[in-house]
Design a protein around this motif. Structure first.
Motif, PDB file in Angstrom:
ATOM      1  N   ALA A  33       4.732  -4.599   1.957  1.00  0.00           N
ATOM      2  CA  ALA A  33       6.115  -4.304   2.338  1.00  0.00           C
ATOM      3  C   ALA A  33       6.158  -3.141   3.305  1.00  0.00           C
ATOM      4  CB  ALA A  33       6.942  -3.980   1.100  1.00  0.00           C
ATOM      5  N   MET A  34       7.247  -3.073   4.044  1.00  0.00           N
ATOM      6  CA  MET A  34       7.500  -1.957   4.956  1.00  0.00           C
ATOM      7  C   MET A  34       8.878  -1.392   4.646  1.00  0.00           C
ATOM      8  SD  MET A  34       4.854  -1.769   7.040  1.00  0.00           S
ATOM      9  CE  MET A  34       5.417  -0.896   8.483  1.00  0.00           C
ATOM     10  N   GLY A  35       8.975  -0.077   4.768  1.00  0.00           N
ATOM     11  CA  GLY A  35      10.258   0.548   4.497  1.00  0.00           C
ATOM     12  C   GLY A  35      10.554   1.666   5.471  1.00  0.00           C
ATOM     13  N   TRP A  36      11.812   2.002   5.570  1.00  0.00           N
ATOM     14  CA  TRP A  36      12.282   3.160   6.347  1.00  0.00           C
ATOM     15  C   TRP A  36      12.973   4.121   5.392  1.00  0.00           C
ATOM     16  CZ3 TRP A  36      11.122   4.270  11.294  1.00  0.00           C
ATOM     17  CH2 TRP A  36      10.694   3.238  12.127  1.00  0.00           C
ATOM     18  N   ALA A  97       7.188   3.579   6.274  1.00  0.00           N
ATOM     19  CA  ALA A  97       6.236   3.558   5.156  1.00  0.00           C
ATOM     20  C   ALA A  97       5.787   2.133   4.892  1.00  0.00           C
ATOM     21  CB  ALA A  97       6.880   4.145   3.907  1.00  0.00           C
ATOM     22  N   THR A  98       4.582   2.007   4.378  1.00  0.00           N
ATOM     23  CA  THR A  98       4.092   0.682   4.017  1.00  0.00           C
ATOM     24  C   THR A  98       3.409   0.715   2.656  1.00  0.00           C
ATOM     25  OG1 THR A  98       2.821  -1.241   4.785  1.00  0.00           O
ATOM     26  CG2 THR A  98       1.813   0.913   5.093  1.00  0.00           C
ATOM     27  N   ARG A  99       3.457  -0.397   1.999  1.00  0.00           N
ATOM     28  CA  ARG A  99       2.779  -0.575   0.726  1.00  0.00           C
ATOM     29  C   ARG A  99       1.672  -1.593   0.964  1.00  0.00           C
ATOM     30  NH1 ARG A  99       4.091  -0.448  -4.857  1.00  0.00           N
ATOM     31  NH2 ARG A  99       3.075  -2.073  -6.080  1.00  0.00           N
ATOM     32  N   SER A 100       0.450  -1.208   0.702  1.00  0.00           N
ATOM     33  CA  SER A 100      -0.647  -2.143   0.888  1.00  0.00           C
ATOM     34  C   SER A 100      -0.638  -3.186  -0.222  1.00  0.00           C
ATOM     35  CB  SER A 100      -1.995  -1.408   0.916  1.00  0.00           C
ATOM     36  OG  SER A 100      -2.175  -0.650  -0.259  1.00  0.00           O
ATOM     37  N   ALA A 101      -1.190  -4.336   0.076  1.00  0.00           N
ATOM     38  CA  ALA A 101      -1.176  -5.444  -0.866  1.00  0.00           C
ATOM     39  C   ALA A 101      -1.948  -5.121  -2.140  1.00  0.00           C
ATOM     40  CB  ALA A 101      -1.742  -6.694  -0.200  1.00  0.00           C
ATOM     41  N   SER A 102      -2.892  -4.201  -2.052  1.00  0.00           N
ATOM     42  CA  SER A 102      -3.728  -3.867  -3.197  1.00  0.00           C
ATOM     43  C   SER A 102      -3.193  -2.695  -4.012  1.00  0.00           C
ATOM     44  CB  SER A 102      -5.151  -3.531  -2.717  1.00  0.00           C
ATOM     45  OG  SER A 102      -5.116  -2.424  -1.836  1.00  0.00           O
ATOM     46  N   TYR A 103      -2.066  -2.142  -3.585  1.00  0.00           N
ATOM     47  CA  TYR A 103      -1.525  -0.959  -4.258  1.00  0.00           C
ATOM     48  C   TYR A 103      -1.004  -1.333  -5.630  1.00  0.00           C
ATOM     49  CZ  TYR A 103       0.805   3.612  -4.444  1.00  0.00           C
ATOM     50  OH  TYR A 103       1.182   4.884  -4.761  1.00  0.00           O
ATOM     51  N   GLY A 104      -1.334  -0.518  -6.620  1.00  0.00           N
ATOM     52  CA  GLY A 104      -0.946  -0.820  -7.982  1.00  0.00           C
ATOM     53  C   GLY A 104       0.479  -0.416  -8.311  1.00  0.00           C
ATOM     54  N   GLY A 105       0.926  -0.865  -9.491  1.00  0.00           N
ATOM     55  CA  GLY A 105       2.257  -0.510  -9.928  1.00  0.00           C
ATOM     56  C   GLY A 105       3.308  -1.488  -9.439  1.00  0.00           C
ATOM     57  N   ARG A 106       4.481  -1.397 -10.031  1.00  0.00           N
ATOM     58  CA  ARG A 106       5.554  -2.302  -9.673  1.00  0.00           C
ATOM     59  C   ARG A 106       6.233  -1.828  -8.393  1.00  0.00           C
ATOM     60  NH1 ARG A 106      10.046  -4.771 -13.889  1.00  0.00           N
ATOM     61  NH2 ARG A 106      11.046  -6.177 -12.396  1.00  0.00           N
ATOM     62  N   SER A 114       6.640   3.700  -4.245  1.00  0.00           N
ATOM     63  CA  SER A 114       6.223   2.311  -4.047  1.00  0.00           C
ATOM     64  C   SER A 114       5.400   2.130  -2.785  1.00  0.00           C
ATOM     65  CB  SER A 114       7.441   1.385  -3.987  1.00  0.00           C
ATOM     66  OG  SER A 114       8.035   1.222  -5.266  1.00  0.00           O
ATOM     67  N   TYR A 115       5.309   3.174  -1.975  1.00  0.00           N
ATOM     68  CA  TYR A 115       4.625   3.094  -0.688  1.00  0.00           C
ATOM     69  C   TYR A 115       3.443   4.056  -0.670  1.00  0.00           C
ATOM     70  CZ  TYR A 115       9.015   0.814   0.378  1.00  0.00           C
ATOM     71  OH  TYR A 115      10.094  -0.028   0.334  1.00  0.00           O
ATOM     72  N   ASN A 116       2.335   3.629  -0.101  1.00  0.00           N
ATOM     73  CA  ASN A 116       1.155   4.492  -0.104  1.00  0.00           C
ATOM     74  C   ASN A 116       0.697   4.949   1.271  1.00  0.00           C
ATOM     75  OD1 ASN A 116       0.519   1.697   0.164  1.00  0.00           O
ATOM     76  ND2 ASN A 116      -1.584   2.020  -0.520  1.00  0.00           N
ATOM     77  N   TYR A 117       1.385   4.540   2.314  1.00  0.00           N
ATOM     78  CA  TYR A 117       1.098   5.056   3.653  1.00  0.00           C
ATOM     79  C   TYR A 117       2.409   5.413   4.345  1.00  0.00           C
ATOM     80  CZ  TYR A 117      -3.637   3.235   3.057  1.00  0.00           C
ATOM     81  OH  TYR A 117      -4.896   2.984   2.610  1.00  0.00           O
TER      82      TYR A 117
END
Length: 128
Positions: A33-36, A97-106, A114-117
């Motif tokens: 996912a991508m977010g602003w 921000a982006t959430r990688s496909a392998s990032y854990g958690g809901r 929810s975002y790791n980058y």
């Protein structure tokens, strides 16, 4: 590792428009996912808009609904935020921000965790 680079910020008068773009260095298939988000002076960072790479309906904070539009280009690994009818209250540093496909958690679109980058941010100033 994913790198995000935002562009498109600037100074605009109330009622004007800006288009922000965020280019991700990794493949979209590795991202979920991508977010602003944005941080106004003296305030915490808040959710603006987000969407998963698999498609679907973008989610927005209430104050930008009908004015902001998020769009994604899988081929270019780019997410854009078209901002119309800008208000002084929209003045902030905007972060991609982006959430990688392998990032854990809901995944919760509106939650920072929810975002790791994250990108470095781009300044948007709405002023007459």
């Amino acid at each position: 590792q994913v790198q995000l680079v935002e562009s498109g910020g600037g100074l605009v008068q109330p009622g004007g428009s800006l288009r922000l773009s965020c280019v991700a260095s990794g493949r979209s298939s590795s991202m979920y996912a991508m977010g602003w988000f944005r941080r106004a002076p003296g305030k915490g960072r808040e959710f603006v808009a987000a969407q998963t790479w698999s498609g679907g309906t973008p989610s927005y904070r209430d104050s930008v609904k009908g004015r902001f539009t998020l769009s994604m280009d899988n081929a270019k690994n780019t997410v854009s935020l078209q901002m119309n009818s800008l208000e002084q209250e929209d003045t902030a540093v905007y972060y991609c921000a982006t959430r990688s496909a392998s990032y854990g958690g809901r995944y919760y679109a509106a939650m920072e965790t929810s975002y790791n980058y994250w990108g470095q941010g781009t300044q948007v100033t709405v002023s007459s």
